[in-house]
Design an enzyme around this catalytic site. Structure first.
Site, PDB file in Angstrom:
ATOM      1  N   HIS A 246       0.849  -1.194   0.000  1.00  0.00           N
ATOM      2  CA  HIS A 246       0.000   0.000   0.000  1.00  0.00           C
ATOM      3  C   HIS A 246       0.882   1.241   0.000  1.00  0.00           C
ATOM      4  CE1 HIS A 246      -3.365  -2.636   1.811  1.00  0.00           C
ATOM      5  NE2 HIS A 246      -3.560  -2.485   0.517  1.00  0.00           N
ATOM      6  N   ALA A 247       0.650   2.111  -0.960  1.00  0.00           N
ATOM      7  CA  ALA A 247       1.575   3.199  -1.275  1.00  0.00           C
ATOM      8  C   ALA A 247       1.807   4.143  -0.108  1.00  0.00           C
ATOM      9  CB  ALA A 247       1.057   3.973  -2.486  1.00  0.00           C
ATOM     10  N   ARG A 248       0.767   4.464   0.629  1.00  0.00           N
ATOM     11  CA  ARG A 248       0.861   5.516   1.653  1.00  0.00           C
ATOM     12  C   ARG A 248       1.524   5.047   2.945  1.00  0.00           C
ATOM     13  NH1 ARG A 248      -5.673   5.831   2.443  1.00  0.00           N
ATOM     14  NH2 ARG A 248      -6.015   3.808   3.426  1.00  0.00           N
ATOM     15  N   GLU A 249       1.809   3.747   3.071  1.00  0.00           N
ATOM     16  CA  GLU A 249       2.330   3.193   4.313  1.00  0.00           C
ATOM     17  C   GLU A 249       3.860   3.257   4.320  1.00  0.00           C
ATOM     18  OE1 GLU A 249       0.375  -0.617   4.518  1.00  0.00           O
ATOM     19  OE2 GLU A 249      -1.608   0.316   4.401  1.00  0.00           O
ATOM     20  N   ARG A 301      -3.356   4.933  -1.954  1.00  0.00           N
ATOM     21  CA  ARG A 301      -3.214   3.572  -1.424  1.00  0.00           C
ATOM     22  C   ARG A 301      -2.885   2.535  -2.501  1.00  0.00           C
ATOM     23  NH1 ARG A 301      -5.729  -0.012   2.625  1.00  0.00           N
ATOM     24  NH2 ARG A 301      -6.613  -1.858   1.664  1.00  0.00           N
ATOM     25  N   ASN A 319      -3.420  -5.639  -2.398  1.00  0.00           N
ATOM     26  CA  ASN A 319      -3.664  -6.620  -1.345  1.00  0.00           C
ATOM     27  C   ASN A 319      -5.093  -7.156  -1.371  1.00  0.00           C
ATOM     28  OD1 ASN A 319      -2.247  -8.068   0.661  1.00  0.00           O
ATOM     29  ND2 ASN A 319      -3.353  -6.965   2.274  1.00  0.00           N
ATOM     30  N   ARG A 320      -5.790  -6.930  -2.463  1.00  0.00           N
ATOM     31  CA  ARG A 320      -7.060  -7.607  -2.762  1.00  0.00           C
ATOM     32  C   ARG A 320      -6.973  -8.331  -4.097  1.00  0.00           C
ATOM     33  NH1 ARG A 320      -7.113  -5.700   1.574  1.00  0.00           N
ATOM     34  NH2 ARG A 320      -8.827  -4.700   2.704  1.00  0.00           N
ATOM     35  N   HIS A 372       2.895  -3.833   6.801  1.00  0.00           N
ATOM     36  CA  HIS A 372       1.923  -2.779   6.493  1.00  0.00           C
ATOM     37  C   HIS A 372       1.904  -1.779   7.651  1.00  0.00           C
ATOM     38  CE1 HIS A 372      -0.378  -4.819   3.099  1.00  0.00           C
ATOM     39  NE2 HIS A 372       0.390  -5.808   3.551  1.00  0.00           N
ATOM     40  N   SER A 373       1.013  -0.805   7.551  1.00  0.00           N
ATOM     41  CA  SER A 373       0.705   0.052   8.688  1.00  0.00           C
ATOM     42  C   SER A 373      -0.756   0.506   8.507  1.00  0.00           C
ATOM     43  CB  SER A 373       1.640   1.264   8.748  1.00  0.00           C
ATOM     44  OG  SER A 373       1.338   2.242   7.786  1.00  0.00           O
ATOM     45  N   TYR A 374      -1.409   0.779   9.620  1.00  0.00           N
ATOM     46  CA  TYR A 374      -0.891   0.897  10.962  1.00  0.00           C
ATOM     47  C   TYR A 374      -1.834   0.136  11.893  1.00  0.00           C
ATOM     48  CZ  TYR A 374      -4.603   4.399  11.360  1.00  0.00           C
ATOM     49  OH  TYR A 374      -5.820   5.021  11.339  1.00  0.00           O
ATOM     50  N   TYR A 424     -11.132  -7.697  10.301  1.00  0.00           N
ATOM     51  CA  TYR A 424     -12.324  -7.814   9.454  1.00  0.00           C
ATOM     52  C   TYR A 424     -11.964  -8.692   8.265  1.00  0.00           C
ATOM     53  CZ  TYR A 424      -9.425  -4.039   7.688  1.00  0.00           C
ATOM     54  OH  TYR A 424      -8.342  -3.294   7.283  1.00  0.00           O
ATOM     55  N   GLU A 446       1.063  -5.248  10.944  1.00  0.00           N
ATOM     56  CA  GLU A 446       0.639  -3.845  10.883  1.00  0.00           C
ATOM     57  C   GLU A 446       1.489  -3.067  11.886  1.00  0.00           C
ATOM     58  OE1 GLU A 446      -1.433  -2.546   8.820  1.00  0.00           O
ATOM     59  OE2 GLU A 446      -2.669  -4.208   8.062  1.00  0.00           O
TER      60      GLU A 446
END
Length: 483
Positions: A246-249, A301, A319-320, A372-374, A424, A446
């Protein structure tokens, strides 16, 4: 647009040590080239991605509808105009933690999101973090109060946090960069060029243990660079570690490169637990998205593959997009969604490159870690539904040992549990896919924090977070040595 991904044959050193093979067998008539016979990227100019479309973001909560000019030549990198697109400004936007304990809370959150008043940052069974647009603050406040749903503000002004997240290096650090031979510092979040340059530096400096190979290309033509640390013993186990799906992490690639640096620079004095493992690292799975977060939208993301159809929204949540139980719960078929699953399993060049590598590899991996985060979670399969694999007790036990090492080192508490049970359901994840390949110890980690900064964790946290997490990796290595 056809896939740009090409499976790249990895190189193995023909030296006094025997390397773990990267692929099952060579093509007829081919031999492994020696390391010095192939030019590394630091010896040759690497073409910059070229220009093909302009992205227009109308809303603060991305992904937004875009107007993009489709390229038609599958054989060249897709060009982007990210450098000339104005940065998205999050001034006045806030991040709230909202309780979801009341029955109507999640329904209201979904309604507010559908009205584009908020965007979800993540959550669990008790609360959810949301980004609230400046113009929506009064409406969202009123909606929550009407339903008597409790919340509190974690970030008062998101743009201010973004501005403070990654300050420039001081003169001492800049001087140290020059002496070191690469630009990585772990006191700052670095661009892709620095990360790849650092990997190439290690391959050049420690050729007996470090090799760097490209396993494919991103949609915009950037390398998917993997680094291996190995002393070549045929008895070695193998561990795969990736980051930056995920780009923003940003904390994720920073932590993974910290691991690389520690193991490569100190390999001679490392314990046998570390030396007896072939370590495979892919620090930035989503290089296009990662660069986009540095240049245009800090909170992007997904990847940057062009969208099709009436919506024309850009990007797939990588990641999906993995092939095990693809398209189920927790993944969207709507291209403008942040959790868009893609047009099919492994439809994206980045996820396909990873799948192709594993399919062609003769390596038997004992563990797969994806950072990943967070939230500070140690998650094991399954994510696709509220179910558990047969060996879930082993995964739970190992996870708790890793979490204990993290806590003992830095004091951070990481919750351990299955992805679907603790958080989830989310189908199409790389962790479920890795577990489906019979990789026993598969975890999504995470990283910090738990919401005070969220995705915009200040660079001053890189080293503390990395130090406590490498302690967890060492515990994993120690346990693997006993198996």
């Amino acid at each position: 647009m056809g896939s740009l991904t090409k499976t790249v044959v990895f190189l193995c050193v023909a030296s006094s040590v025997l390397c773990t093979p990267f692929i099952n067998q060579l093509q007829p008539g081919q031999e492994w080239p020696t390391r010095s016979s192939v030019k590394q990227p630091y010896n040759q100019a690497e073409p910059e991605p070229t220009v093909g479309g302009v992205t227009k973001n109308e809303e603060v909560d991305v992904p937004a509808v875009v107007d993009e000019e489709k390229a038609t030549d599958d054989d060249k990198p897709i060009e982007t105009l990210d450098d000339v697109v104005e940065r998205i400004d999050y001034t006045g936007a806030q991040v709230w933690k909202v309780s979801t304990m009341k029955n109507n809370a999640q329904r209201l959150i979904n309604q507010l999101a559908s009205e584009k008043l908020i965007a979800s940052w993540g959550g669990n069974h008790t609360s959810i973090d949301i980004l609230v647009k400046p113009k929506a603050l009064e409406n969202v406040t009123a909606a929550l109060k009407t339903k008597d749903i409790s919340y509190y503000v974690m970030i008062e002004d998101l743009q201010q946090r973004i501005n403070e997240e990654n300050p420039p290096l001081d003169e001492n650090e800049l001087e140290l960069q020059d002496r070191r031979g690469h630009r990585m510092t772990w006191k700052q979040y670095h661009r892709l060029e620095d990360i790849h340059g650092f990997m190439d530096y290690l391959a050049k400096t420690y050729p007996s243990i470090v090799s760097v190979k490209t396993i494919g290309k991103s949609h915009e033509g950037r390398d998917l660079k993997m680094l291996r640390i190995s002393d070549g013993k045929p008895s070695n186990k193998a561990v795969f570690i990736d980051g930056g799906i995920h780009a923003r992490e940003w904390i994720s690639p920073a932590v993974v490169t910290y691991f690389i640096n520690q193991f490569a620079e100190n390999f001679d004095v490392e314990s046998d637990d570390i030396k007896n493992i072939d370590w495979y690292f892919l620090p930035v799975v989503n290089p296009d998205g990662y660069e986009y977060t540095h240049k245009t939208d800090r909170l992007w993301r997904k990847n940057r593959k062009f969208g099709y159809g009436p919506s024309s929204c850009t990007g797939t949540d990588l990641n999906r997009n993995f092939g095990y139980r693809w398209g189920g719960k927790g993944a969207s078929s709507y291209p403008c969604s942040d959790i868009y699953r893609g047009s099919g399993p492994f439809s994206e060049p980045e996820s396909k490159a990873i799948n192709d590598f594993f399919k062609s590899s003769a390596v038997k991996f004992s563990a797969y870690l994806t950072y990943h985060s967070y939230g500070q979670y140690l998650l094991y399969p399954w994510g696709y539904d509220n179910a558990l694999p047969p060996d879930h007790k082993d995964l739970e036990s190992m996870g708790k040992l890793i979490a204990q090492a993290i806590r003992n080192t830095g004091g951070s508490n990481y919750q351990v549990g299955s992805s679907s049970g603790l958080l989830y359901p989310a189908s199409g994840g790389s962790d479920d896919w890795a577990k489906s390949l019979n990789i026993k110890y598969t975890y999504t980690i995470e990283l910090s924090d738990t919401g005070r900064y969220g995705f915009v964790l200040p660079a001053s946290y890189i080293e503390p977070v990395a130090r406590e997490n490498i302690a967890g990796v060492r515990v994993l290595a120690r346990q693997l040595s006993k198996i």
